[in-house]
Design an enzyme around this catalytic site. Structure first.
Site, PDB file in Angstrom:
ATOM      1  N   ASN A   7      12.381  -5.739  -4.388  1.00 33.07           N
ATOM      2  CA  ASN A   7      11.022  -5.565  -3.869  1.00 33.07           C
ATOM      3  C   ASN A   7      10.183  -4.976  -5.008  1.00 33.07           C
ATOM      4  O   ASN A   7      10.255  -3.779  -5.301  1.00 33.07           O
ATOM      5  CB  ASN A   7      11.095  -4.606  -2.670  1.00 33.07           C
ATOM      6  CG  ASN A   7       9.761  -4.409  -2.011  1.00 33.07           C
ATOM      7  OD1 ASN A   7       8.714  -4.806  -2.545  1.00 33.07           O
ATOM      8  ND2 ASN A   7       9.781  -3.793  -0.845  1.00 33.07           N
ATOM      9  N   ARG A  90      11.091  -9.994  -2.448  1.00 34.98           N
ATOM     10  CA  ARG A  90       9.950  -9.839  -1.555  1.00 34.98           C
ATOM     11  C   ARG A  90       8.694 -10.105  -2.367  1.00 34.98           C
ATOM     12  O   ARG A  90       8.427  -9.423  -3.358  1.00 34.98           O
ATOM     13  CB  ARG A  90       9.902  -8.426  -0.984  1.00 34.98           C
ATOM     14  CG  ARG A  90       8.682  -8.264  -0.106  1.00 34.98           C
ATOM     15  CD  ARG A  90       8.510  -6.877   0.413  1.00 34.98           C
ATOM     16  NE  ARG A  90       7.264  -6.820   1.162  1.00 34.98           N
ATOM     17  CZ  ARG A  90       6.689  -5.693   1.529  1.00 34.98           C
ATOM     18  NH1 ARG A  90       7.233  -4.537   1.226  1.00 34.98           N
ATOM     19  NH2 ARG A  90       5.561  -5.713   2.203  1.00 34.98           N
ATOM     20  N   HIS A 179       2.360  -7.879   5.495  1.00 33.39           N
ATOM     21  CA  HIS A 179       3.509  -7.207   6.140  1.00 33.39           C
ATOM     22  C   HIS A 179       4.337  -8.204   6.948  1.00 33.39           C
ATOM     23  O   HIS A 179       5.024  -7.822   7.896  1.00 33.39           O
ATOM     24  CB  HIS A 179       3.054  -6.105   7.137  1.00 33.39           C
ATOM     25  CG  HIS A 179       2.564  -4.850   6.512  1.00 33.39           C
ATOM     26  ND1 HIS A 179       1.510  -4.139   7.051  1.00 33.39           N
ATOM     27  CD2 HIS A 179       2.967  -4.178   5.408  1.00 33.39           C
ATOM     28  CE1 HIS A 179       1.284  -3.075   6.306  1.00 33.39           C
ATOM     29  NE2 HIS A 179       2.163  -3.083   5.297  1.00 33.39           N
ATOM     30  N   ARG A 240      -6.528   3.887   2.297  1.00 32.29           N
ATOM     31  CA  ARG A 240      -7.401   2.706   2.393  1.00 32.29           C
ATOM     32  C   ARG A 240      -8.261   2.803   3.650  1.00 32.29           C
ATOM     33  O   ARG A 240      -7.807   3.316   4.677  1.00 32.29           O
ATOM     34  CB  ARG A 240      -6.550   1.434   2.487  1.00 32.29           C
ATOM     35  CG  ARG A 240      -6.071   0.933   1.148  1.00 32.29           C
ATOM     36  CD  ARG A 240      -5.189  -0.286   1.314  1.00 32.29           C
ATOM     37  NE  ARG A 240      -3.788   0.073   1.256  1.00 32.29           N
ATOM     38  CZ  ARG A 240      -2.789  -0.727   1.598  1.00 32.29           C
ATOM     39  NH1 ARG A 240      -3.031  -1.948   2.033  1.00 32.29           N
ATOM     40  NH2 ARG A 240      -1.534  -0.334   1.499  1.00 32.29           N
ATOM     41  N   GLU A 383      12.982  -4.598   6.313  1.00 35.11           N
ATOM     42  CA  GLU A 383      12.510  -5.751   5.542  1.00 35.11           C
ATOM     43  C   GLU A 383      13.596  -6.276   4.612  1.00 35.11           C
ATOM     44  O   GLU A 383      13.762  -7.485   4.447  1.00 35.11           O
ATOM     45  CB  GLU A 383      11.257  -5.356   4.748  1.00 35.11           C
ATOM     46  CG  GLU A 383      10.048  -5.149   5.647  1.00 35.11           C
ATOM     47  CD  GLU A 383       8.971  -4.297   5.026  1.00 35.11           C
ATOM     48  OE1 GLU A 383       9.253  -3.112   4.739  1.00 35.11           O
ATOM     49  OE2 GLU A 383       7.860  -4.797   4.817  1.00 35.11           O
TER      50      GLU A 383
END
Ligand code: ADP
Length: 399
Positions: A7, A90, A179, A240, A383
């Site tokens: 990842n 990923r 996501h 964010r 994940e």
């Protein structure tokens, strides 16, 4: 034989090793620059032993990944190259083109590179990790899973913005969703936990971590996601802003003289929980401060929960109701307060939380009241396991 999952983030790279047959995790690793340009720290943690840590001098990102892969091999954690059957990456952005997990070859690398401008930090990082793997593990099959791919079937009414249509046609400006690997994993896991067929099942999945997004899922397929053209849209996040009136951006540029660079910095790194609380982008720290009476920390949490709740409402109506609401990600899995606050008011969607089950929850768990028409599931997202599983599938299909 094993599966290696990579990842590649903008300033760190996470590794996971899984047994090819059982899909049990056997080791994990982290390569972290932590703000340094030419020096990085590699930490390797076998599933059954203590972590080992080393500092490496590396001229660039690719060299860092090569050094980490070498360490993984030399530590005998992942065995020699012949022991690695497949490497799963990923990857963040596959545009409209990449709709499912893919085998990475020269043509696919070119396709991936076409989306650099849509994720300028992450796409190059992913390509560097692929190049590093080619160099350190020559001949080993590489597979890519894309965060956008789970949203390949969302309809135009959900993905188009009401701006000139030419922006979509000429510039690719549309909602993509992010996501996806986590949302896909939670879709599978929720279906399993509910012991239901995918057909007819309506889920709203909230992934709440440093970033945050929700997906409406019908029949196992994503209908829409709250993130858009970029991962800046949707929920308020750690630092964010999430969805804001675009008129604000025009206003602060025109009237307050903020430059493009300043706005970019503020919206990504100085907004969200950090911006409102003035304390931290870390939910747990803000929650602790609020419990100690910090007024703006509480305000930040209230805005956060309000936005999650209202966006769940919007997604639920796209499904004409929900069978289960899913919480995942560091915040969704761990903050009982957030789950309770979000669910308060969702009784109109058939959501009734069991306060005690919620407070004592250890994922994976159903924390809805016994008589709640909709279930409330807390799922530990995996994940890496999703990537390992799909990589294995493609390896078995490959000649
Ligand atoms: P990432 O998106 O980087 O993978 P995570 O999914 O790990 O991040 O989520 C990180 C967030 O989860 C942080 O804001 C952190 O404060 C929050 N978090 C982790 N543990 C807890 C906890 N016990 N209570 C509340 N928030 C938590």
């Amino acid at each position: 034989m094993s599966i290696l999952v990579i990842n590649a983030g903008s300033s760190s790279v996470k590794f996971g090793q899984f047994d090819f047959e059982s899909l049990e995790p056997t080791a994990r690793g982290l390569l972290d620059w932590a703000g340094q340009a030419r020096r990085a720290v590699v930490t390797l943690t076998p599933a059954d032993g203590p972590a080992v840590r080393a500092e490496v001098d590396v001229p660039d990102y690719r060299a860092g990944v090569i050094a980490a892969l070498r360490m993984l091999r030399e530590s005998k954690l992942v065995g020699d190259a012949a022991g690695i059957r497949v490497v799963g990456h990923r990857l963040i952005h596959g545009g409209e083109e990449i709709r499912r997990p893919v085998r990475i070859d020269a043509a696919m690398k070119e396709t991936i590179a076409r989306y650099k401008h849509l994720a300028p930090l992450h796409v190059p990082a992913g390509l560097e990790a692929i190049a590093a793997t080619e160099s350190a593990l020559p001949g080993v099959l590489q597979v890519g899973l894309f965060d956008t791919a789970f949203f390949a079937d969302i309809p135009p009414s959900a993905y188009l913005y009401p701006v000139p249509y030419a922006w979509y046609e000429d510039w690719g400006i549309r909602r993509y969703g992010f996501h996806g690997t986590s949302h896909a994993y939670c879709t599978d896991r929720a279906t399993e936990m509910l012991d239901r067929a995918r057909a007819g099942l309506r889920l709203v999945i909230c992934h709440l971590g440093q970033g945050g997004s929700a997906t409406a899922v019908r029949d196992g397929v994503a209908v829409t996601n709250t993130m858009g053209f970029t991962p800046l849209e949707g929920f308020m996040m750690g630092s964010r802003c999430g969805t804001v009136d675009p008129g604000i951006l025009l206003y602060v540029m025109r009237e307050k003289g903020l430059s493009f660079g300043e706005l970019d910095e503020v919206l990504h790194h100085r907004s969200g929980l950090l911006g409102l609380s003035g304390l931290s982008a870390d939910f747990r720290r803000v929650e602790t401060a609020a419990a100690e009476g910090h007024r703006r920390a509480q305000l930040a949490l209230d805005v956060y929960a309000y936005r999650v709740k209202t966006m769940i409402g919007a997604l639920a109506v796209t499904l004409a109701g929900i069978d289960a609401l899913v919480f995942t990600g560091g915040i969704g899995e761990n903050s009982a307060w957030l789950r309770a606050e979000v669910c308060r008011g969702l009784e109109c969607l058939g959501v009734r939380l069991d306060e005690q089950r919620n407070a004592a929850c250890r994922p994976d768990a159903d924390v809805a009241a016994a008589d709640s028409p909709a279930r409330v599931l807390v799922i530990h997202t995996r994940e890496d396991l999703m990537i390992a599983r799909e990589s294995r599938r493609l390896a078995l299909e490959s000649p």
